[in-house]
Design a protein around this motif. Structure first.
Motif, PDB file in Angstrom:
ATOM      1  N   TYR A  23       0.717  -1.338   0.037  1.00 40.09           N
ATOM      2  CA  TYR A  23      -0.024  -0.044  -0.093  1.00 40.09           C
ATOM      3  C   TYR A  23       0.905   1.156   0.008  1.00 40.09           C
ATOM      4  CZ  TYR A  23      -3.025  -3.774   1.306  1.00 40.09           C
ATOM      5  OH  TYR A  23      -3.741  -5.156   1.352  1.00 40.09           O
ATOM      6  N   GLU A  24       0.216   2.302  -0.526  1.00 38.52           N
ATOM      7  CA  GLU A  24       1.287   3.713  -0.509  1.00 38.52           C
ATOM      8  C   GLU A  24       0.733   4.038   0.601  1.00 38.52           C
ATOM      9  OE1 GLU A  24       2.273   2.647  -3.992  1.00 38.52           O
ATOM     10  OE2 GLU A  24      -0.099   2.702  -3.904  1.00 38.52           O
ATOM     11  N   LEU A  25      -0.305   4.028   1.500  1.00 39.51           N
ATOM     12  CA  LEU A  25      -0.611   4.621   2.638  1.00 39.51           C
ATOM     13  C   LEU A  25      -1.303   3.763   3.818  1.00 39.51           C
ATOM     14  CD1 LEU A  25       0.195   7.604   3.497  1.00 39.51           C
ATOM     15  CD2 LEU A  25      -2.295   8.093   2.845  1.00 39.51           C
ATOM     16  N   CYS A  26      -1.132   3.435   4.761  1.00 37.64           N
ATOM     17  CA  CYS A  26      -1.595   2.938   5.589  1.00 37.64           C
ATOM     18  C   CYS A  26      -2.329   3.840   6.728  1.00 37.64           C
ATOM     19  CB  CYS A  26      -0.754   1.674   6.228  1.00 37.64           C
ATOM     20  SG  CYS A  26      -0.222   0.636   5.406  1.00 37.64           S
ATOM     21  N   VAL A  27      -3.634   3.828   6.979  1.00 37.97           N
ATOM     22  CA  VAL A  27      -4.398   4.866   7.939  1.00 37.97           C
ATOM     23  C   VAL A  27      -5.044   4.103   9.117  1.00 37.97           C
ATOM     24  CG1 VAL A  27      -6.041   6.499   7.819  1.00 37.97           C
ATOM     25  CG2 VAL A  27      -4.771   6.132   5.769  1.00 37.97           C
ATOM     26  N   MET A  87      -1.995  23.124  23.061  1.00 38.99           N
ATOM     27  CA  MET A  87      -0.740  22.474  23.031  1.00 38.99           C
ATOM     28  C   MET A  87       0.242  22.330  21.649  1.00 38.99           C
ATOM     29  SD  MET A  87      -1.002  18.104  23.842  1.00 38.99           S
ATOM     30  CE  MET A  87      -1.662  18.120  25.487  1.00 38.99           C
ATOM     31  N   ASN A  88       1.138  22.076  21.758  1.00 38.27           N
ATOM     32  CA  ASN A  88       2.124  22.028  20.421  1.00 38.27           C
ATOM     33  C   ASN A  88       1.514  20.869  19.695  1.00 38.27           C
ATOM     34  OD1 ASN A  88       3.528  24.279  21.469  1.00 38.27           O
ATOM     35  ND2 ASN A  88       4.878  23.061  22.366  1.00 38.27           N
ATOM     36  N   LYS A  89       1.834  21.345  18.214  1.00 34.70           N
ATOM     37  CA  LYS A  89       1.774  20.130  17.319  1.00 34.70           C
ATOM     38  C   LYS A  89       3.133  19.266  17.291  1.00 34.70           C
ATOM     39  CE  LYS A  89      -1.442  22.263  14.337  1.00 34.70           C
ATOM     40  NZ  LYS A  89      -1.642  23.150  13.069  1.00 34.70           N
ATOM     41  N   ILE A  90       2.823  18.213  17.504  1.00 38.42           N
ATOM     42  CA  ILE A  90       4.127  17.312  17.478  1.00 38.42           C
ATOM     43  C   ILE A  90       3.881  15.987  16.373  1.00 38.42           C
ATOM     44  CG2 ILE A  90       5.768  15.684  18.734  1.00 38.42           C
ATOM     45  CD1 ILE A  90       4.182  17.013  21.331  1.00 38.42           C
ATOM     46  N   ILE A  91       4.790  15.919  15.500  1.00 37.63           N
ATOM     47  CA  ILE A  91       4.839  14.831  14.687  1.00 37.63           C
ATOM     48  C   ILE A  91       6.090  13.876  14.648  1.00 37.63           C
ATOM     49  CG2 ILE A  91       5.031  14.267  12.159  1.00 37.63           C
ATOM     50  CD1 ILE A  91       3.824  17.075  11.511  1.00 37.63           C
ATOM     51  N   THR A  92       6.048  12.591  15.078  1.00 34.56           N
ATOM     52  CA  THR A  92       7.208  11.787  15.488  1.00 34.56           C
ATOM     53  C   THR A  92       7.105  11.002  13.916  1.00 34.56           C
ATOM     54  OG1 THR A  92       5.896  10.136  16.412  1.00 34.56           O
ATOM     55  CG2 THR A  92       6.914  11.659  17.712  1.00 34.56           C
ATOM     56  N   ILE A  93       8.558  10.648  13.557  1.00 30.27           N
ATOM     57  CA  ILE A  93       8.718   9.887  12.455  1.00 30.27           C
ATOM     58  C   ILE A  93       9.476   8.686  12.864  1.00 30.27           C
ATOM     59  CG2 ILE A  93       9.867   9.932  10.207  1.00 30.27           C
ATOM     60  CD1 ILE A  93       8.060  12.432  10.006  1.00 30.27           C
ATOM     61  N   GLY A  94       8.905   7.491  12.524  1.00 28.14           N
ATOM     62  CA  GLY A  94       9.745   6.168  12.758  1.00 28.14           C
ATOM     63  C   GLY A  94      10.210   5.879  11.364  1.00 28.14           C
ATOM     64  N   ARG A  95      11.168   5.043  11.124  1.00 31.01           N
ATOM     65  CA  ARG A  95      11.306   4.979   9.647  1.00 31.01           C
ATOM     66  C   ARG A  95      12.537   3.832   9.592  1.00 31.01           C
ATOM     67  NH1 ARG A  95      15.105   6.483  13.455  1.00 31.01           N
ATOM     68  NH2 ARG A  95      16.833   7.427  12.451  1.00 31.01           N
ATOM     69  N   GLU A  96      12.433   2.983   8.561  1.00 24.51           N
ATOM     70  CA  GLU A  96      13.210   1.837   8.207  1.00 24.51           C
ATOM     71  C   GLU A  96      14.367   2.523   7.689  1.00 24.51           C
ATOM     72  OE1 GLU A  96       9.937  -1.933   6.814  1.00 24.51           O
ATOM     73  OE2 GLU A  96      10.918  -0.520   5.444  1.00 24.51           O
ATOM     74  N   PHE A  97      15.657   1.742   7.967  1.00 25.04           N
ATOM     75  CA  PHE A  97      16.762   2.301   7.482  1.00 25.04           C
ATOM     76  C   PHE A  97      16.804   2.388   5.669  1.00 25.04           C
ATOM     77  CE2 PHE A  97      21.201   1.971   6.135  1.00 25.04           C
ATOM     78  CZ  PHE A  97      21.793   3.058   7.051  1.00 25.04           C
ATOM     79  N   GLN A 105       1.084  13.099  25.044  1.00 23.01           N
ATOM     80  CA  GLN A 105       0.680  14.288  24.351  1.00 23.01           C
ATOM     81  C   GLN A 105       0.161  14.229  22.899  1.00 23.01           C
ATOM     82  OE1 GLN A 105       3.331  14.074  26.389  1.00 23.01           O
ATOM     83  NE2 GLN A 105       4.576  15.915  26.547  1.00 23.01           N
ATOM     84  N   LYS A 106      -0.198  12.904  22.752  1.00 23.59           N
ATOM     85  CA  LYS A 106      -0.900  12.165  21.438  1.00 23.59           C
ATOM     86  C   LYS A 106      -0.137  12.862  20.371  1.00 23.59           C
ATOM     87  CE  LYS A 106      -4.775  10.449  23.491  1.00 23.59           C
ATOM     88  NZ  LYS A 106      -4.237   9.208  23.842  1.00 23.59           N
ATOM     89  N   PRO A 107       1.044  12.594  19.857  1.00 24.64           N
ATOM     90  CA  PRO A 107       1.915  13.311  18.747  1.00 24.64           C
ATOM     91  C   PRO A 107       1.108  12.691  17.403  1.00 24.64           C
ATOM     92  CG  PRO A 107       3.173  11.346  19.739  1.00 24.64           C
ATOM     93  CD  PRO A 107       1.978  11.753  20.649  1.00 24.64           C
ATOM     94  N   PHE A 108       1.280  13.012  16.255  1.00 26.64           N
ATOM     95  CA  PHE A 108       0.790  12.410  15.289  1.00 26.64           C
ATOM     96  C   PHE A 108       2.095  11.444  14.780  1.00 26.64           C
ATOM     97  CE2 PHE A 108       0.106  11.660  10.690  1.00 26.64           C
ATOM     98  CZ  PHE A 108      -1.484  11.641  10.796  1.00 26.64           C
ATOM     99  N   ARG A 109       1.712  10.327  14.626  1.00 28.25           N
ATOM    100  CA  ARG A 109       2.760   9.245  14.512  1.00 28.25           C
ATOM    101  C   ARG A 109       2.828   8.849  13.129  1.00 28.25           C
ATOM    102  NH1 ARG A 109       0.551   5.356  18.937  1.00 28.25           N
ATOM    103  NH2 ARG A 109      -1.475   5.923  17.609  1.00 28.25           N
ATOM    104  N   LEU A 121      -0.117  -0.412  13.984  1.00 26.48           N
ATOM    105  CA  LEU A 121      -0.787   0.060  15.082  1.00 26.48           C
ATOM    106  C   LEU A 121      -0.393   0.782  15.867  1.00 26.48           C
ATOM    107  CD1 LEU A 121      -2.919  -3.188  16.539  1.00 26.48           C
ATOM    108  CD2 LEU A 121      -4.059  -1.063  15.374  1.00 26.48           C
ATOM    109  N   ASN A 122       0.935   1.020  15.865  1.00 24.68           N
ATOM    110  CA  ASN A 122       1.555   2.294  16.573  1.00 24.68           C
ATOM    111  C   ASN A 122       1.764   3.609  16.095  1.00 24.68           C
ATOM    112  OD1 ASN A 122       1.784   0.158  18.566  1.00 24.68           O
ATOM    113  ND2 ASN A 122       3.913  -0.424  17.815  1.00 24.68           N
ATOM    114  N   TYR A 123       1.013   3.660  14.942  1.00 21.06           N
ATOM    115  CA  TYR A 123       1.238   4.805  14.233  1.00 21.06           C
ATOM    116  C   TYR A 123       0.047   5.334  13.524  1.00 21.06           C
ATOM    117  CZ  TYR A 123       5.964   2.790  14.361  1.00 21.06           C
ATOM    118  OH  TYR A 123       7.052   2.331  14.822  1.00 21.06           O
ATOM    119  N   GLU A 124      -0.157   6.481  13.503  1.00 20.69           N
ATOM    120  CA  GLU A 124      -1.395   7.160  12.767  1.00 20.69           C
ATOM    121  C   GLU A 124      -1.402   6.850  11.226  1.00 20.69           C
ATOM    122  OE1 GLU A 124      -2.452   7.620  16.220  1.00 20.69           O
ATOM    123  OE2 GLU A 124      -0.417   8.873  15.825  1.00 20.69           O
TER     124      GLU A 124
END
Lengths: 200, 200
Positions: A177-181, B1-11, B115-119, B175-178
């Protein structure tokens, strides 16, 4: 080339609603259950049977170990399931060729892979899916959380096996998928307003 | 509350570039490697050691079976790794409290969960990741596809074990990401222009 968005979704994740609203927001055509009707017309099979194959349990049609001679194995259901999938392919390709559209389920992401659709997968945590199922239940349907969970798990399993049978890919695997929501604790209409921006 | 975006990523998925550009596009602060420097200052540990712990192989610090008496187990690295993680928590919470921001890696999604960041999780298929690694390689670095694949797999494994060690969650689990974003065959600057719309 038309813009095509395909939606795969976990049962109870609100993926169908998301797809329908997204299509409306973007002014795209929307295809979901009407594909079943078209397949039934195309194959002269009953809509009920088509539904069983497309949404249901194709594995039952392909016993791996049978307690009788192979010679006696009735291959008609297998051929019919194959006919359903072929009709589905043709119909989905035809629809995608007609206009910009959103297609929910039906392996459309795979069937249209050469057209490079934008593939979305919609998912949520179990509790949130149970609550969605309960909210949309018909009056009088009173299931416990455990019963909803069983229903959800069963439906997902059927979708996963149908998808992997025809595509040889793992249903719900991010890479397809391009995007998972994630719709956990999300209001679908609000989410759609935001997601629609990606295509505007 | 500040807007927080967290980024997890594959290498090799381009997640860091995506995060940096997204922050710039949105006018958010951006935190990545500077967190390491701050941790080193905070703990009086060398930046090199901090890097090893945060990006590296925490498992090595926690032998499950040791071929010697427990009494002789040197616990200093364990305590230091713990100190690093605690400093990281404090620093990340402090940064997130200051302004709207994008934070790459560092279990920030977990640390800031209240803080419910957008993950966001960024991923791509192996071939695309190999090509990204090759494109950003320093002059003179000539690795084969197989060698890049080994490097990528090793880095992902280290990230996954660091993440699951501190969060008790599965790294990369949808499930751990938006939102999970596939960068296979995608141009990151173009993708960021589109993604930024989600926050505008």
């Amino acid at each position: 080339m038309n813009k095509i968005i395909t939606i795969g979704r976990e049962f109870g994740s609100g993926g169908r609603e998301l797809g329908r609203r997204l299509a409306r927001e973007l002014g795209f055509d929307y295809y979901d259950k009407e594909i079943l009707t078209a397949i039934a017309e195309h194959t002269s099979l009953s809509e009920e049977f088509v539904k069983e194959v497309v949404e249901g349990r194709p594995r039952q049609l392909y016993p791996i170990t049978v307690n009788r001679s192979f010679m006696y194995l009735d291959t008609q259901p297998i051929q019919q399931a194959g006919a359903v999938f072929h009709a589905q392919q043709e119909i989905i390709r035809e629809l995608a060729g007609k206009s910009d559209c959103v297609i929910v389920g039906r392996c459309a992401d795979y069937i249209l892979r050469e057209q490079k659709p934008f593939r979305i997968f919609v998912y949520a945590d179990m509790q949130s899916r149970i609550e969605r199922c309960r909210a949309r239940a018909e009056a009088g349907e009173k299931l416990t959380d455990k019963e909803y969970k069983q229903q959800i798990t069963k439906m997902d399993k059927a979708r996963a096996s149908y998808y992997s049978f025809y595509t040889d890919l793992k249903w719900g695997d991010k890479l397809n998928y391009e995007l998972c929501v994630n719709t956990t604790n999300q209001d679908i209409p609000t989410l759609v307003t935001v997601l629609a921006k990606l295509f505007q």
